[in-house]
Design a protein around this motif. Structure first.
Motif, PDB file in Angstrom:
ATOM      1  N   TYR A 182    -103.905  53.661 -67.104  1.00  0.00           N
ATOM      2  CA  TYR A 182    -104.256  54.626 -66.065  1.00  0.00           C
ATOM      3  C   TYR A 182    -104.089  54.068 -64.663  1.00  0.00           C
ATOM      4  N   GLY A 183    -104.086  52.735 -64.557  1.00  0.00           N
ATOM      5  CA  GLY A 183    -103.700  52.154 -63.275  1.00  0.00           C
ATOM      6  C   GLY A 183    -102.288  52.578 -62.900  1.00  0.00           C
ATOM      7  N   MET A 184    -101.360  52.466 -63.852  1.00  0.00           N
ATOM      8  CA  MET A 184     -99.973  52.857 -63.609  1.00  0.00           C
ATOM      9  C   MET A 184     -99.816  54.367 -63.535  1.00  0.00           C
ATOM     10  N   TYR A 185    -100.561  55.074 -64.346  1.00  0.00           N
ATOM     11  CA  TYR A 185    -100.482  56.539 -64.441  1.00  0.00           C
ATOM     12  C   TYR A 185    -100.771  57.186 -63.085  1.00  0.00           C
ATOM     13  N   PHE A 186    -101.920  56.858 -62.531  1.00  0.00           N
ATOM     14  CA  PHE A 186    -102.312  57.479 -61.267  1.00  0.00           C
ATOM     15  C   PHE A 186    -101.542  56.902 -60.079  1.00  0.00           C
ATOM     16  N   LEU A 187    -101.158  55.644 -60.156  1.00  0.00           N
ATOM     17  CA  LEU A 187    -100.319  55.071 -59.101  1.00  0.00           C
ATOM     18  C   LEU A 187     -99.010  55.847 -58.995  1.00  0.00           C
ATOM     19  N   ALA A 188     -98.355  56.079 -60.140  1.00  0.00           N
ATOM     20  CA  ALA A 188     -97.075  56.788 -60.141  1.00  0.00           C
ATOM     21  C   ALA A 188     -97.240  58.213 -59.619  1.00  0.00           C
ATOM     22  N   TYR A 189     -98.246  58.931 -60.120  1.00  0.00           N
ATOM     23  CA  TYR A 189     -98.423  60.326 -59.719  1.00  0.00           C
ATOM     24  C   TYR A 189     -98.756  60.451 -58.236  1.00  0.00           C
ATOM     25  N   TRP A 224     -96.926  55.274 -70.663  1.00  0.00           N
ATOM     26  CA  TRP A 224     -96.536  54.824 -71.997  1.00  0.00           C
ATOM     27  C   TRP A 224     -95.638  53.604 -71.964  1.00  0.00           C
ATOM     28  N   ALA A 225     -94.896  53.421 -70.885  1.00  0.00           N
ATOM     29  CA  ALA A 225     -94.081  52.213 -70.755  1.00  0.00           C
ATOM     30  C   ALA A 225     -94.945  50.959 -70.751  1.00  0.00           C
ATOM     31  N   VAL A 226     -96.172  51.109 -70.250  1.00  0.00           N
ATOM     32  CA  VAL A 226     -97.100  49.979 -70.162  1.00  0.00           C
ATOM     33  C   VAL A 226     -97.917  49.812 -71.441  1.00  0.00           C
ATOM     34  N   ILE A 227     -98.368  50.921 -72.027  1.00  0.00           N
ATOM     35  CA  ILE A 227     -99.413  50.807 -73.045  1.00  0.00           C
ATOM     36  C   ILE A 227     -98.973  50.998 -74.491  1.00  0.00           C
ATOM     37  N   TYR A 228     -97.733  51.378 -74.786  1.00  0.00           N
ATOM     38  CA  TYR A 228     -97.439  51.765 -76.161  1.00  0.00           C
ATOM     39  C   TYR A 228     -97.757  50.678 -77.190  1.00  0.00           C
ATOM     40  N   PRO A 229     -97.324  49.426 -76.993  1.00  0.00           N
ATOM     41  CA  PRO A 229     -97.687  48.398 -77.986  1.00  0.00           C
ATOM     42  C   PRO A 229     -99.200  48.221 -78.116  1.00  0.00           C
ATOM     43  N   ILE A 230     -99.921  48.349 -76.989  1.00  0.00           N
ATOM     44  CA  ILE A 230    -101.384  48.244 -77.030  1.00  0.00           C
ATOM     45  C   ILE A 230    -101.954  49.411 -77.831  1.00  0.00           C
ATOM     46  N   PHE A 269     -94.243  47.446 -83.227  1.00  0.00           N
ATOM     47  CA  PHE A 269     -94.995  47.730 -82.010  1.00  0.00           C
ATOM     48  C   PHE A 269     -94.439  48.939 -81.238  1.00  0.00           C
ATOM     49  N   THR A 270     -93.288  49.430 -81.662  1.00  0.00           N
ATOM     50  CA  THR A 270     -92.731  50.641 -81.037  1.00  0.00           C
ATOM     51  C   THR A 270     -92.536  51.772 -82.049  1.00  0.00           C
ATOM     52  N   ARG A 271     -93.055  51.591 -83.256  1.00  0.00           N
ATOM     53  CA  ARG A 271     -92.934  52.633 -84.277  1.00  0.00           C
ATOM     54  C   ARG A 271     -93.719  53.866 -83.825  1.00  0.00           C
ATOM     55  N   GLY A 272     -93.108  55.047 -83.946  1.00  0.00           N
ATOM     56  CA  GLY A 272     -93.750  56.274 -83.495  1.00  0.00           C
ATOM     57  C   GLY A 272     -93.532  56.570 -82.028  1.00  0.00           C
ATOM     58  N   LEU A 273     -92.647  55.806 -81.382  1.00  0.00           N
ATOM     59  CA  LEU A 273     -92.415  55.991 -79.949  1.00  0.00           C
ATOM     60  C   LEU A 273     -91.701  57.309 -79.646  1.00  0.00           C
ATOM     61  N   SER A 274     -90.813  57.733 -80.549  1.00  0.00           N
ATOM     62  CA  SER A 274     -90.029  58.954 -80.284  1.00  0.00           C
ATOM     63  C   SER A 274     -90.900  60.183 -80.053  1.00  0.00           C
ATOM     64  N   PRO A 275     -91.859  60.505 -80.965  1.00  0.00           N
ATOM     65  CA  PRO A 275     -92.686  61.689 -80.686  1.00  0.00           C
ATOM     66  C   PRO A 275     -93.526  61.539 -79.426  1.00  0.00           C
ATOM     67  N   THR A 276     -93.882  60.295 -79.105  1.00  0.00           N
ATOM     68  CA  THR A 276     -94.652  60.053 -77.883  1.00  0.00           C
ATOM     69  C   THR A 276     -93.829  60.372 -76.650  1.00  0.00           C
TER      70      THR A 276
END
Length: 303
Positions: A182-189, A224-230, A269-276
């Motif tokens: 959310y640091g990146m989320y709100f910064l970008a928006y 999602w670029a930041v958090i997907y593996p997490i 760590f990136t499995r399921g990335l497509s629907p995301t």
């Protein structure tokens, strides 16, 4: 408008954004969670997973576990935006006292926006952790022999055997995900909104709604670029057993990372990335559109 009224307005507008997010994003989310948590090789891809859900469980399965996110994510997004707007006003007051940040002090710099997003994420994580834990348990349980009859039954059973720690399973990695994401989320928006207002010489409530959707979609990709593996680690932790007798695979989040890396490789760590990635622009565009439109409506009422 008083500070209390502003906070109520922000929380209400955030709830509108959260409801929009769940209704748009839930079908994609269940596919993501199934792909993240299934053994390697279970699904050949997003369409294979979605097709299996449709064939074996029916179309309503895409909204399985929707009640907790509809209620909980509504609250979570309400908290996100409430905390974010509160933090923006806090930094704005400091900027105004120091003669920076524009005429109202609210043109925050990148560090202030990122810090506000981190604060919003941590505040949100207190609620989102257990909400997502219950949702994921419901999304991944067997359709023919379910362990839980619904969200309240899941809360009752987990609490009765594992206490509050069971409800908050995977909380440490949840906080890491929320703070960084959310640091990146709100910064970008907010940076995109600042650029739009500055380039056209307009106020926030004059920004076209379509731009809110576009900027929200971009913010979602930044998140999602930041958090997907997490997020994958969080999903694994929240679907893992509560003890060795209960089939527990991971002793901790770090042990989860090591075990998955060793047994399944980096691709896990990136499995399921497509629907995301497909879900993200729709869900996050809807979130910010809901928030901005509700804010404008409420501002007109409170004037």
């Amino acid at each position: 408008m008083s500070d209390v009224a502003k906070t109520v307005k922000d929380l209400t507008a955030g709830t509108a954004g959260g409801i929009a997010q769940v209704l748009v994003g839930q079908p994609f989310d269940i596919v993501k969670v199934r792909m993240q948590t299934a053994p390697k090789g279970t699904y050949h891809g997003m369409l294979h997973c979605a097709g299996g859900i449709l064939k074996n469980e029916g179309p309503l399965a895409f909204y399985k576990g929707t009640v907790p996110p509809l209620l909980g994510i509504g609250v979570c997004v309400s908290i996100q935006f409430g905390a974010m707007e509160y933090s923006k006003r806090f930094f704005g007051a400091r900027n105004l006292a120091n003669g920076i940040g524009g005429p109202d002090g609210l043109t925050l710099d990148g560090a202030q926006l990122f810090g506000s997003g981190v604060f919003a994420g941590l505040a949100n994580g207190v609620v989102s952790g257990p909400v997502e834990h219950i949702r994921i348990r419901l999304q991944t349980q067997s359709a023919t022999n379910p362990v839980y009859s619904g969200p309240w039954d899941a809360v009752r059973k987990i609490y009765s055997t594992n206490g509050i720690a069971g409800i908050y399973k995977g909380q440490a990695v949840t906080f890491l995900r929320e703070a960084s994401g959310y640091g990146m989320y709100f910064l970008a928006y907010e940076k995109l909104m600042q650029h739009e207002m500055a380039s056209k010489g307009i106020k926030r409530d004059q920004v076209h709604p379509a731009k809110a959707v576009l900027f929200g979609a971009a913010a979602g990709y930044a998140l999602w670029a930041v958090i997907y593996p997490i997020d994958m680690v969080k999903s694994r932790m929240q679907t893992d057993g509560f003890s060795a007798a209960d089939g527990q695979k991971y002793k901790s989040s770090i042990d989860c990372v090591r075990t998955v890396w060793r047994t399944e490789g980096i691709s896990a760590f990136t499995r399921g990335l497509s629907p995301t990635l497909i879900r993200s622009p729709f869900a996050n565009g809807a979130t910010f559109l809901g928030f901005e439109m509700a804010s404008r409506l409420l501002n007109s009422w409170f004037q």
